[in-house]
Write an enzyme that holds these catalytic residues in place. Sequence first.
Site, PDB file in Angstrom:
ATOM      1  N   LYS A  36       0.969  -1.319   0.016  1.00  0.00           N
ATOM      2  CA  LYS A  36       0.082  -0.056   0.055  1.00  0.00           C
ATOM      3  C   LYS A  36       0.970   1.433   0.072  1.00  0.00           C
ATOM      4  CE  LYS A  36      -0.708  -0.109   5.112  1.00  0.00           C
ATOM      5  NZ  LYS A  36      -1.222  -0.955   6.029  1.00  0.00           N
ATOM      6  N   ARG A 131      -8.265  -1.326  16.523  1.00  0.00           N
ATOM      7  CA  ARG A 131      -8.811  -0.885  14.967  1.00  0.00           C
ATOM      8  C   ARG A 131      -9.787  -1.958  14.596  1.00  0.00           C
ATOM      9  NH1 ARG A 131      -4.478   0.523  10.308  1.00  0.00           N
ATOM     10  NH2 ARG A 131      -4.871  -2.061   9.955  1.00  0.00           N
TER      11      ARG A 131
HETATM   12  C1  LIG Z   1      -0.565  -1.673   6.795  1.00  0.00           C
HETATM   13  C2  LIG Z   1      -0.840  -2.805   7.338  1.00  0.00           C
HETATM   14  C3  LIG Z   1       0.246  -3.680   7.555  1.00  0.00           C
HETATM   15  C4  LIG Z   1       1.656  -3.315   7.036  1.00  0.00           C
HETATM   16  O1  LIG Z   1       2.230  -2.486   8.013  1.00  0.00           O
HETATM   17  P1  LIG Z   1       3.531  -2.044   8.321  1.00  0.00           P
HETATM   18  O2  LIG Z   1       3.841  -1.280   9.373  1.00  0.00           O
HETATM   19  O3  LIG Z   1       3.963  -1.217   7.034  1.00  0.00           O
HETATM   20  O4  LIG Z   1       4.221  -3.344   8.130  1.00  0.00           O
HETATM   21  C5  LIG Z   1      -0.320  -4.882   7.982  1.00  0.00           C
HETATM   22  N1  LIG Z   1      -1.542  -5.408   8.325  1.00  0.00           N
HETATM   23  C6  LIG Z   1      -2.390  -4.400   8.246  1.00  0.00           C
HETATM   24  C7  LIG Z   1      -3.907  -4.911   8.553  1.00  0.00           C
HETATM   25  C8  LIG Z   1      -2.181  -3.299   7.615  1.00  0.00           C
HETATM   26  O5  LIG Z   1      -3.226  -2.564   7.350  1.00  0.00           O
END
Ligand SMILES: *Cc1c(COP(=O)(O)O)cnc(C)c1O
Length: 353
Positions: A36, A131
Amino acid sequence: MRTPRIDIDIRKIAFNTKQLKKIYGAKGIQIIGVTKLVQGNPVIASVLVDNGIEILADSRIENIIRMIKGGVQAEYLLLRTPSLSQVEEIVTYANISLNSELSILRELSKYALIRRITHKVILMLELGDLREGIMPLDIDSTVKEVLDLKGIDFIGIGSNFACYGGISPDIDKMNELSSIAIRLEKKFKITLTIISGGNSANYNWFKSSKSIGRINNLRLGESIFLGRESLCREKIPTLFTDAFTLVAEIIETKIKPSKPYGKVYKNANGQIEKFKDMGLINRGILAIGRQDVPVLGIIPRENILILGASSDHIVIDNTKSNLKVGDTIEFSLRYMALLRALNSSYITKNIII
Ligand SMILES: *Cc1c(COP(=O)(O)O)cnc(C)c1O
């Protein structure tokens, strides 16, 4: 070369991917590559796949579609739990999704049946960060119903930390997830193939714990791209933290006063700012502004000071580096700044292969 731009060093991302696979693989943890941050850029996503990542995950279905259309061969996981209005699209393009709502799981099942496919689901557990996630007390009844849904394959459980509440994925939290997995497998006589403990914030837990229990999966974005764990934003040994470089260009340098003069009102940001009078200084203006990047999230790699910014300009103290019009300045970017900058259509993305 055109500015402002972000130079993206593919070799550093490739190296980080390989290293993280090795580090986490040593204790049996599989890595899902989270795209993302780079909006599912197919060139960057294929670097992850070429270096051993089998599942790519993104929070936006648009990014997943972009990677599929870009020819990136992987299994795709939707990270943000599905919106009811996007279920059909999600079943069509994502092989796996993270879930926490039964009403949505029922819709996923409906469209999976229509399309005659099996959609894999991971149920998210709420373990304190507040969350997404099902409360542990409700997980059994949810699992019971999900197991009856046609077209849905319940493959695992997961948790997420350090996002909303800033809660640490420590040994207690990971043990809790592990024991829920073990209990569910026993009670429902199933095998869960993915127990996904979290994200880049899980590094310290991983390093410090002797036993990782049943946790066998992490979803990593920041560690791959910025070489850091995301709890304290510490560098992970051996990884590159400078795969991304923001380059901005000087469009004015002049000796001017350090304190604005005239009647004081609010500035472009709606604030009345206080300025220290340091006499005349060498001031520079960069052709980039708040509309492109949050100024607090960029760190100059030269000896300059950011004095302020409006939507299209950043004003710097240029005394120490004495840069000239047409010169460029390099910046490192923190996570949110990088995310925003990569989303700016005014910033060229320069992938260096
Ligand atoms: C963005 C996201 C991740 C990845 O997070 P990082 O800190 O970039 O490794 C993992 N799980 C979910 C549900 C996310 O939204």
